[in-house]
Design a protein around this motif. Structure first.
Motif, PDB file in Angstrom:
ATOM      1  N   ARG A 145       3.869   1.601  -1.116  1.00  0.00           N
ATOM      2  CA  ARG A 145       4.483   1.778  -2.435  1.00  0.00           C
ATOM      3  C   ARG A 145       3.463   2.351  -3.413  1.00  0.00           C
ATOM      4  O   ARG A 145       3.804   3.178  -4.250  1.00  0.00           O
ATOM      5  CB  ARG A 145       5.015   0.438  -2.956  1.00  0.00           C
ATOM      6  CG  ARG A 145       6.114  -0.147  -2.105  1.00  0.00           C
ATOM      7  CD  ARG A 145       7.464   0.429  -2.455  1.00  0.00           C
ATOM      8  NE  ARG A 145       7.958  -0.125  -3.705  1.00  0.00           N
ATOM      9  CZ  ARG A 145       8.470   0.614  -4.681  1.00  0.00           C
ATOM     10  NH1 ARG A 145       8.530   1.909  -4.560  1.00  0.00           N
ATOM     11  NH2 ARG A 145       8.918   0.056  -5.781  1.00  0.00           N
ATOM     12  N   ALA A 146       2.211   1.898  -3.301  1.00  0.00           N
ATOM     13  CA  ALA A 146       1.171   2.381  -4.212  1.00  0.00           C
ATOM     14  C   ALA A 146       0.890   3.866  -3.994  1.00  0.00           C
ATOM     15  O   ALA A 146       0.380   4.544  -4.869  1.00  0.00           O
ATOM     16  CB  ALA A 146      -0.108   1.571  -4.042  1.00  0.00           C
ATOM     17  N   LYS A 147       1.225   4.372  -2.799  1.00  0.00           N
ATOM     18  CA  LYS A 147       1.031   5.790  -2.527  1.00  0.00           C
ATOM     19  C   LYS A 147       2.115   6.624  -3.162  1.00  0.00           C
ATOM     20  O   LYS A 147       2.027   7.841  -3.198  1.00  0.00           O
ATOM     21  CB  LYS A 147       1.111   6.039  -1.017  1.00  0.00           C
ATOM     22  CG  LYS A 147      -0.130   5.701  -0.268  1.00  0.00           C
ATOM     23  CD  LYS A 147      -0.093   6.422   1.065  1.00  0.00           C
ATOM     24  CE  LYS A 147       0.010   5.459   2.195  1.00  0.00           C
ATOM     25  NZ  LYS A 147       0.026   6.139   3.498  1.00  0.00           N
ATOM     26  N   GLY A 148       3.186   5.985  -3.594  1.00  0.00           N
ATOM     27  CA  GLY A 148       4.265   6.721  -4.219  1.00  0.00           C
ATOM     28  C   GLY A 148       5.546   6.754  -3.398  1.00  0.00           C
ATOM     29  O   GLY A 148       6.471   7.462  -3.739  1.00  0.00           O
ATOM     30  N   LEU A 149       5.605   5.992  -2.308  1.00  0.00           N
ATOM     31  CA  LEU A 149       6.842   5.946  -1.544  1.00  0.00           C
ATOM     32  C   LEU A 149       7.859   5.089  -2.301  1.00  0.00           C
ATOM     33  O   LEU A 149       7.490   4.100  -2.944  1.00  0.00           O
ATOM     34  CB  LEU A 149       6.613   5.329  -0.164  1.00  0.00           C
ATOM     35  CG  LEU A 149       6.119   6.257   0.944  1.00  0.00           C
ATOM     36  CD1 LEU A 149       4.668   6.601   0.729  1.00  0.00           C
ATOM     37  CD2 LEU A 149       6.297   5.602   2.297  1.00  0.00           C
ATOM     38  N   THR A 150       9.127   5.487  -2.220  1.00  0.00           N
ATOM     39  CA  THR A 150      10.153   4.613  -2.775  1.00  0.00           C
ATOM     40  C   THR A 150      10.334   3.433  -1.831  1.00  0.00           C
ATOM     41  O   THR A 150       9.856   3.463  -0.695  1.00  0.00           O
ATOM     42  CB  THR A 150      11.497   5.345  -2.905  1.00  0.00           C
ATOM     43  OG1 THR A 150      11.919   5.707  -1.588  1.00  0.00           O
ATOM     44  CG2 THR A 150      11.369   6.612  -3.738  1.00  0.00           C
ATOM     45  N   GLU A 151      11.061   2.416  -2.296  1.00  0.00           N
ATOM     46  CA  GLU A 151      11.273   1.248  -1.442  1.00  0.00           C
ATOM     47  C   GLU A 151      11.899   1.642  -0.113  1.00  0.00           C
ATOM     48  O   GLU A 151      11.513   1.168   0.943  1.00  0.00           O
ATOM     49  CB  GLU A 151      12.192   0.258  -2.162  1.00  0.00           C
ATOM     50  CG  GLU A 151      11.437  -0.821  -2.901  1.00  0.00           C
ATOM     51  CD  GLU A 151      12.361  -1.804  -3.569  1.00  0.00           C
ATOM     52  OE1 GLU A 151      12.797  -2.734  -2.887  1.00  0.00           O
ATOM     53  OE2 GLU A 151      12.648  -1.641  -4.767  1.00  0.00           O
ATOM     54  N   THR A 172       0.840  -1.196   0.000  1.00  0.00           N
ATOM     55  CA  THR A 172       0.000   0.000   0.000  1.00  0.00           C
ATOM     56  C   THR A 172       0.880   1.252   0.000  1.00  0.00           C
ATOM     57  O   THR A 172       0.615   2.205  -0.725  1.00  0.00           O
ATOM     58  CB  THR A 172      -0.899   0.029   1.247  1.00  0.00           C
ATOM     59  OG1 THR A 172      -1.536  -1.237   1.365  1.00  0.00           O
ATOM     60  CG2 THR A 172      -1.939   1.105   1.143  1.00  0.00           C
TER      61      THR A 172
END
Lengths: 538, 315
Positions: free
Chosen positions: B217-223, B215
């Motif tokens: 990552r889907a928000k736009g956070l990098t790994e 979730t």
């Protein structure tokens, strides 16, 4: 205007091909559905679009999002698109949120990570978005943690995170599969409204044709990593040019041939049964408050009858089931099977236990992976005073396996060698082997794909007719209950609110709650071609 | 939250009570007379009798228990038979070495383990992960006394950066004391750091597979952002458990390292007390260690609740 265009997309994971030449288009303000059974590649299509693939994948083809080629865009740019331009909602709301962060922080993070606005404005926006998804801050302050919310409320938070920056494309991967029907209806309405109000494009992934028929403008039917049929939803469902589409449709509305129930003598009797659970103390030394999960419930099941028990999660149906099976003591009332109490002198009554068996939902988790099938299905033998040995045992195993449509040789294999549907057959064989009077099916087909589910329902009907078995069938899925039962009990908040023959209850529900359930359940449309399929009784 | 703390405090008090009874029973009531045990088999009967009176063994068992517990509550731990000094003074002296040493070692091990564990988990299966995992294997396998002697050989004898052993006392200055504790702390920290690194790594790897990481990552956070913002705090619970256990071990289990470096710590005190059959010292030190372990566990419980909001509401 076409927002997302997938062309000739192929995907392989560690050399195993998963998707073969997928092509589809999604326009702004449009709902496009991907449907198909598990393993058909619909979720993988979504994850490829999001750029969230596991390691070791190789792709070919193109995915163009508003002029940007997503398969080749560098990762930092992709991170910028995710959450801002493309949002995603997942299947499992119980685990999709970080348990140690407040819902406010998690919704705000979408905004802050893209530096879309300063923190105080972001908080204001988070509030607005939560209001939009139906979680007003007066009742659901931003400081709530996920564990303080129900599944449906958590899914609303996940949606709020996905739409906080008004993305132009929202991908929803089975967004309502884990939810109750009434919650499902609310979430689907919410998604439809968001598409309409924001002109957002929605890629909706679901295995449920009834949901699709109600929601989607365009439908893509997937099988084995390919799109076998696509077009406007109404047209696809009317024409069903590909045989697979027709199979899916017919399996979805499958009606098992139950035959006439030889219901005469009462078998299971539940009289004024109550079940309480202790809740956490409010103060360290205060009294323990109790929660009444089942409240003076009474009913009877006659020998040979197939009875359904439906209700939403938390209504007490599982608690009632455990009490019937003698797994837990009750706090009032009496449960008897053929006149014998299931719980006697503070212990479960073994004499009764061996006449009841249960089949659970999860065909993967309910078997010990280290044992062979022969050992797995003979587990109930420990209930018998004199379990069969030697050739008698082998005969019993072979008979049970043949009865569920497997081969006697399967006894020597391990459980991992079988598919989900075959495992559920083995679970039924395990229930059958001691020739019980009553079999309890606890969401026994909920985890299966529609075509497999139809086969298992047929098997259950055949066995019931052949052996005169009595079933208690617990499910949240009304269409399944409709197809396999003679009578339905509707449970709500620990009480049975309606208990009538299946045909009557589906034709004209009496209780407002039953009506609410029926209205919330998505319906398959009635197309003339589809009515050629066998559809008896109802 | 308050209910949670009260509940943990109650369980702390109960644990202390049970522990004190067990220690008392084992040391004083177990078969054999403590006085003749302390004096050995060749003792004169009148010496034994004198000691019995001195120890109060002629009183009833309940009175002895109450006066022992009461004494400890008021800071009177009795008098050492061997050294003829108040036990509380002996323990206090040793504590000034053992407690800083344990904290020093724990800090070092945490400072090594957190970055190493995060580094390895973020590069699962890669060369960095293999290097860290290999190093932790080594760290667990190397006996710490051997490692301690190597440290002495290199840093004290060859390079002459540190003294080979002994403790100058804190009155000679803070840095002098810290310097004397540095080699022992490193020797103690190494195996603990190796264990903690492995726990940190596997705990993080479990979390990385969770749905909410996807979730994020889907928000736009990098790994990396997902790991730091969502992974770390969730991975802390098992790590805190191990840190709590390690602190208790470091406090009393440093005996070998104390011997190698000639440090006057608690481990040496209890070792000497046992060999000299000084039951009064043994009893008090054991009770003190139990107290330390229970208090540390209490603190770990509070840390759990600080990390995980679900524990605050559950009682």
């Amino acid at each position: 205007m076409t927002l997302l265009r997938i062309e000739n997309l192929s995907l392989a994971i560690h050399g195993t091909p998963i998707l073969h030449g997928i092509s589809l288009k999604i326009a702004e303000g449009e709902i496009t559905a991907l449907t198909g059974e598990s393993g058909s590649g619909k979720s993988m299509t979504a994850f490829t679009t999001m750029g969230l693939l596991p390691k070791g994948t190789s792709t070919s083809g193109t995915i163009t999002f508003d002029g940007t080629e997503l398969l080749t865009v560098p990762e930092p740019k992709m991170c910028d698109l995710r959450g801002r331009e493309i949002g995603m909602v997942f299947q499992e709301p119980m685990t999709a949120l970080n348990p140690v962060q407040t819902i406010g922080a998690q919704v705000m993070e979408t905004i802050l990570i893209h530096k879309a606005m300063p923190p105080d404005q972001a908080e204001e926006r988070a509030r607005e978005v939560l209001v939009r998804v139906g979680l007003p801050p007066e009742r659901f302050p931003l400081t709530r943690y996920p564990h303080e919310l129900s599944g449906g409320q958590r899914q609303r938070v996940v949606i709020a995170m996905a739409i906080a920056l008004r993305p132009r494309l929202l991908i929803a991967d089975e967004p309502t599969t884990a939810l109750d029907v009434t919650t499902q209806a609310q979430i689907l309405d919410l998604l439809k409204r968001l598409v309409k109000e924001d002109g957002m494009a929605l890629m909706m992934i679901t295995h449920d044709l009834a949901v699709v028929s109600d929601m989607a403008d365009t439908l893509n039917v997937m099988r084995h990593g390919e799109i076998v049929e696509s077009g406007p939803t109404a047209q696809v469902l009317r024409e069903m040019r590909h045989p697979y589409t027709r199979q899916l449709f017919e399996a979805s509305r499958h009606q098992a041939d139950l035959g006439k129930a030889k219901a005469e003598a009462p078998l299971l009797s539940v009289q004024n049964v109550s079940r309480d659970y202790p809740l956490p103390r409010k103060t360290p030394f205060g009294p323990r408050p109790m929660f009444r999960a089942v409240n003076t419930v009474s009913f009877e099941i006659k020998r040979g009858e197939r009875v359904g028990l439906v209700g939403e999660s938390g209504c007490g149906k599982s608690t009632l089931t455990r009490a019937i099976l003698g797994l837990e003591p009750t706090q009032g009332g009496q449960i008897t099977l053929a006149g014998d109490p299931v719980w006697r002198d503070g212990h479960p009554n073994l004499k009764v236990r061996r006449k009841m068996q249960v089949v659970f939902q999860d065909p993967y988790g309910s078997f010990n992976p280290r044992h062979r099938v022969a050992r797995l299905i003979t587990e109930p033998f420990h209930l018998l005073p004199d379990p069969p040995k030697g050739t008698d045992r082998d005969t019993a195993i072979a008979e049970a396996l043949i009865a569920v449509g497997l081969k006697p040789e399967d006894a020597n294999r391990h459980i991992h060698a079988f598919s989900g549907g075959q495992r559920q057959r083995i679970a039924i064989a395990r229930a059958l082997i001691i020739k019980p009077d009553l079999i309890v099916f606890d969401e026994a087909v909920s985890a299966l794909d529609v075509r497999v589910r139809a086969q298992i329902l047929d098997l259950m009907a055949d066995l019931s007719r052949a052996y005169g078995l009595t079933y208690l069938f617990i499910s949240h899925d009304l269409s399944v209950v409709r197809s396999i039962t003679d009578r339905v009990m509707v449970m709500r908040a620990g009480e049975i609110v309606e208990d009538r023959p299946t045909a009557d209850i589906f034709h004209a529900p009496n209780h407002p709650y039953t009506r609410e359930l029926m209205d919330a359940a998505p319906q398959l449309p009635d197309f003339p071609e589809a009515q050629d399929a066998p559809h008896p009784a109802l | 939250m308050l209910g949670y703390i009260v509940k943990r405090l109650i369980s702390l008090a109960i644990s202390l009570f049970v522990a004190s009874v067990v220690i008392f029973v084992v040391v004083e009531i177990a078969p054999g007379d403590p006085a003749s045990f302390m004096l050995g088999i060749n003792a004169q009967p009148d010496t034994v009798a004198a000691l019995r009176t001195e120890l109060g063994l002629d009183q009833s068992k309940l009175d002895r228990y109450l006066s022992w517990v009461g004494g400890m509550l008021t800071g009177d731990f009795g008098t050492s038979y061997t050294y003829r000094t108040p036990v509380v003074q002996m323990i206090a002296d040793r504590m000034w070495v053992s407690l800083p040493l344990a904290l020093y070692a724990l800090t070092l091990s945490t400072l090594i383990a957190f970055p190493a564990g995060i580094f390895a988990a973020a590069r699962r299966g890669g060369p960095g992960d293999l290097a860290v995992t290999g190093a932790t294997q080594l760290g667990v396998a190397i006996p710490n006394f051997w490692f301690a002697m190597m440290l002495v050989l290199i840093f004290a004898i060859n390079l002459r950066w540190f003294s080979a052993g002994g403790f100058p006392g804190w009155d000679k200055g803070f840095w002098g004391g810290m310097k004397a504790l540095t080699l022992p702390a490193i020797a103690l920290a190494l195996p603990q750091a190796a264990i903690l690194t492995r726990v940190m790594r596997s705990s993080l790897l479990d979390i990385l597979g969770e749905d909410f990481m996807r979730t994020a990552r889907a928000k736009g956070l990098t790994e990396r952002q997902a790991l730091w913002r969502h992974g770390l705090r969730n991975a802390l619970i098992p790590v805190l458990t191990i840190i709590g256990l390690q602190f208790a071990f470091l406090l009393a289990g440093a005996i070998i390292i104390e011997q190698v470096f000639f440090l006057p710590g608690l481990g040496r005190l209890i070792f000497q007390a046992i060999t000299q059959r000084d039951l009064i010292v043994v009893e008090s030190v054991v009770m003190l260690l139990v107290f330390a372990v229970i208090v540390v566990n209490f603190l770990v419980d509070l840390a759990y609740a600080a990390v995980d909001p679900r524990l605050r509401t559950r009682t």
